[in-house]
Design a protein around this motif. Structure first.
Motif, mmCIF file in Angstrom:
data_model
loop_
_atom_site.group_PDB
_atom_site.id
_atom_site.type_symbol
_atom_site.label_atom_id
_atom_site.label_comp_id
_atom_site.label_asym_id
_atom_site.label_seq_id
_atom_site.Cartn_x
_atom_site.Cartn_y
_atom_site.Cartn_z
ATOM 1 N N PHE A 183 4.104 -6.505 -14.602
ATOM 2 C CA PHE A 183 4.993 -6.511 -13.412
ATOM 3 C C PHE A 183 6.511 -6.395 -13.870
ATOM 4 C CE2 PHE A 183 1.221 -8.190 -11.475
ATOM 5 C CZ PHE A 183 1.283 -7.113 -10.471
ATOM 6 N N LYS A 191 1.648 -10.441 -2.978
ATOM 7 C CA LYS A 191 2.705 -9.691 -3.183
ATOM 8 C C LYS A 191 2.599 -8.856 -4.382
ATOM 9 C CE LYS A 191 6.565 -10.451 -0.752
ATOM 10 N NZ LYS A 191 7.696 -9.412 -0.319
ATOM 11 N N LEU A 192 1.763 -9.474 -5.276
ATOM 12 C CA LEU A 192 1.204 -8.767 -6.390
ATOM 13 C C LEU A 192 0.186 -7.631 -6.090
ATOM 14 C CD1 LEU A 192 0.817 -11.539 -9.078
ATOM 15 C CD2 LEU A 192 2.753 -10.297 -8.567
ATOM 16 N N GLU A 223 0.917 -0.138 -3.971
ATOM 17 C CA GLU A 223 2.008 0.812 -4.229
ATOM 18 C C GLU A 223 2.040 1.708 -5.327
ATOM 19 O OE1 GLU A 223 4.456 1.810 -1.834
ATOM 20 O OE2 GLU A 223 3.223 0.336 -0.438
ATOM 21 N N ILE A 224 1.540 1.216 -6.498
ATOM 22 C CA ILE A 224 1.521 1.955 -7.655
ATOM 23 C C ILE A 224 0.426 3.091 -7.559
ATOM 24 C CG2 ILE A 224 1.285 1.978 -10.195
ATOM 25 C CD1 ILE A 224 2.905 -0.886 -10.127
ATOM 26 N N GLU A 274 0.290 -6.343 -3.472
ATOM 27 C CA GLU A 274 0.918 -4.983 -2.503
ATOM 28 C C GLU A 274 1.797 -4.252 -3.714
ATOM 29 O OE1 GLU A 274 5.267 -4.867 -0.101
ATOM 30 O OE2 GLU A 274 4.863 -6.522 -1.377
ATOM 31 N N GLU A 275 2.143 -4.745 -4.611
ATOM 32 C CA GLU A 275 2.813 -3.928 -5.978
ATOM 33 C C GLU A 275 1.725 -2.894 -6.467
ATOM 34 O OE1 GLU A 275 5.768 -4.399 -9.454
ATOM 35 O OE2 GLU A 275 5.549 -5.923 -8.218
#
Length: 591
Positions: free
Chosen positions: A437, A391-392, A398-399, A394-395
């Motif tokens: 985050f 999940k991290l 995206e950024i 993924e973030e």
């Protein structure tokens, strides 16, 4: 006896820019009773109290909600309160989130009934029954698969008032169903395929083109599953392109052949974009989820499309699939990243009601959220800790990757790692360590964070791993291996500066950008000469020196090229695929 009825269709979308094609399609198929039907659209970002009050103002006799994983909880909350303020209103629900456990939903929400399956024929029957005063004859579950199904060619085109969709994505359906059997997808349940005739589709496409609609998203599960349907539509888009409209398609890459390639290579840059679901590159996983894909062919197709620089390519991966642990997923990630798509979406398995995946919960050790979106928490192969870490990743993906704003910097940073996954793995750990985050950082701050991360990384004097080619953005060979730490940090600064000015003509110079003080006179001379001769940007021939400074930016790069180089960034020209401005290198003989 015809009764005056007010039947309200309610859609709650994930974002304002989204629209809900289902409710408009249902209304258009109400036939002679369409005047009794109204549509209201909201978003999940609005307060339930506001939505409730807006529904109340309409004084409906019947309310029907369109239910999906992103709005199910909110719909339930609104229905509970709607019963209290309008106890005589009959409430229906439809959509994939209520079709596979209709009896339970009816009991939980105290509904009059559920419309399941294909909705147009079902809704027509429902409206007719209410308007004619025979609604008591309706069963509690209206099964669209058993009712008279309205085919796509019979559904009226309902975008005539296109101004109602201004600043929103226009969705369009040219085919319904899917020939494939992917176990995680609801489209695999019904093998029935229905195609809107090519003649009708081209007529509708022409309307969008005439109205200069910015983007049309085809919701077809696999647009190119039938060649004699897809190819003529693409040909029509090619021949009637208006220079503005973008058409988005979900396709299967390995179904494309030379006929497609010949056509696609001619398209205007930005006319079409493709979303391709790779999901995994592990053969055992692909086989287990009943997916048919030749990844070697996908690689060839994507590379071929990318070589034309005219089609935006979006590739998808799903974490949490069977037989894919962290090590195997890492390989899938690296395989897909190596194709450098414009977008790489890292999604997570959702165990949807009614899907074949739901039947294997025990076998796969699937643990997933009890409430929508039913997203995977762990599997037999992937721990909850693994999922949290992905999940991290993924973030930060995206950024930094999917924003498209850091491509050259990321390419340089990748050279310090064995694989691209390792870069995002370490970057995610950096974000977590520094409590980054959950903070809404400005665009400039994101560059600064990457500078801080890269500086800390390079300061460890890590040797380059040659993850990718050492050719830089202008294909000038440059050997980095023997550079000092200080020189490498300077290189990082310049790549970040280059990436930043590619997107934005900054009013204030960023803190990490090298000083241009020693080059001020040269920069002035370049802009002055261009304002007189207009050799590099003839389209700006009407601009004087002052006006050119607003349209152009001159930057000097001393480290990422063999020798110091002047680059001119022109913000009146942008790449339709990347939104990057045009960049021209000033020739040595310019002075």
């Amino acid at each position: 006896m015809v009764t005056i009825m007010n039947i309200l269709l309610v859609a709650i979308n994930a974002k304002y820019i989204h629209s809900n094609p289902a409710v408009f399609s249902l209304k258009s198929c109400a036939g002679e009773y369409e005047s009794h039907v109204d549509v209201m659209e909201f978003t999940i970002n609005q307060q339930t109290s506001y939505i409730l009050s807006e529904i109340y103002k309409k004084r409906p006799d019947v309310v029907a909600f369109s239910c999906y994983i992103w709005n199910r909880n909110m719909v339930g909350e609104i229905i509970f309160d709607l019963h209290k303020i309008m106890p005589n209103v009959e409430i229906w629900a439809g959509g994939p989130e209520v079709s596979y456990d209709a009896s339970d939903v009816i009991k939980e929400w105290e509904l009059r009934g559920v419309m399941s399956g294909y909705g147009e024929g079902t809704f027509n029957r429902l409206v007719s029954a209410y308007v004619n005063g025979v609604s008591e004859s309706l069963p509690i579950v209206l099964d669209g698969n058993n009712s008279s199904r309205i085919l796509l060619d019979e559904i009226p085109f309902w975008y005539q008032n296109i101004e109602d969709f201004e600043h929103r994505i226009v969705y369009y359906e040219s085919s319904r169903g899917c020939p494939f059997s992917c176990s995680y997808c609801l489209s695999s349940i019904d093998k029935t395929m229905d195609f809107r005739s090519v003649e009708y589709v081209c007529r509708d496409v022409d309307f969008f083109l005439q109205q200069n609609v910015v983007q049309v998203k085809f919701v077809d599960r696999t647009f190119n599953c039938k060649k004699d349907h897809a190819l003529p539509i693409l040909q029509y888009i090619l021949e009637h392109d208006n220079g503005i409209t973008n058409f988005h398609f979900e396709i299967s890459a390995d179904l494309l052949d030379e006929d497609y390639f010949t056509l696609l290579a001619k398209l205007r840059p930005g006319a079409v974009q493709f979303e391709i679901g790779v999901q995994s590159t592990n053969p055992q996983t692909i086989s287990e989820i009943n997916r048919k894909m030749d990844f070697d062919k996908v690689v060839d197709v994507v590379r071929r499309i990318s070589s034309w620089n005219n089609i935006h390519v979006h590739l998808d991966l799903i974490a949490g699939l069977p037989y894919e642990d962290l090590k195997i997923f890492k390989k899938s990630f690296n395989d897909v990243y190596a194709l450098f798509p414009e977008q790489l979406q890292l999604g997570f398995l959702k165990v949807l009601k009614g899907s074949a995946m739901e039947l294997h919960v025990a076998e796969y050790g699937l643990v997933y959220t009890s409430l929508p979106p039913y997203e995977v928490l762990s599997t037999k192969w992937l721990s909850y800790e693994d999922v949290c870490h992905l999940k991290l990743i993924e973030e930060v993906l995206e950024i930094y990757y999917n924003s498209g704003q850091f491509r050259n910097t990321l390419l340089y940073l990748c050279s310090y790692f064995n694989t691209p996954y390792d870069l995002y793995d370490v970057l995610a750990a950096w974000y977590e360590e520094h409590d980054l985050f959950g903070i809404q950082s400005s665009r400039t701050r994101k560059y600064e964070i990457l500078m801080e991360f890269g500086t800390a990384l390079i300061s460890q004097n890590i040797q380059l791993r040659n993850c990718f080619s050492k050719e830089n953005i202008f294909s000038e060979k440059y050997e980095y291996e023997n550079d000092s730490v200080e020189k490498r940090i300077s290189i990082l600064q310049e790549y970040l500066t280059y990436d930043l000015y590619l997107r934005e003509h900054m009013k204030n110079r960023p803190s990490f950008a090298p000083s241009l003080d020693r080059w001020k006179n040269d920069i002035h001379d370049i802009l002055h000469k261009e304002s007189q001769a207009h050799l590099m940007f003839p389209e700006l021939s009407g601009c004087n020196y002052r006006e050119l400074t607003k349209a152009l930016h001159v930057e000097v790069f001393e480290n990422i090229f063999v020798k110091p180089s002047f680059m001119i960034f022109c913000y009146d020209r942008r790449d339709p695929l990347t939104n990057n401005c045009n960049v021209i290198k000033v020739n040595d003989n310019f002075f």
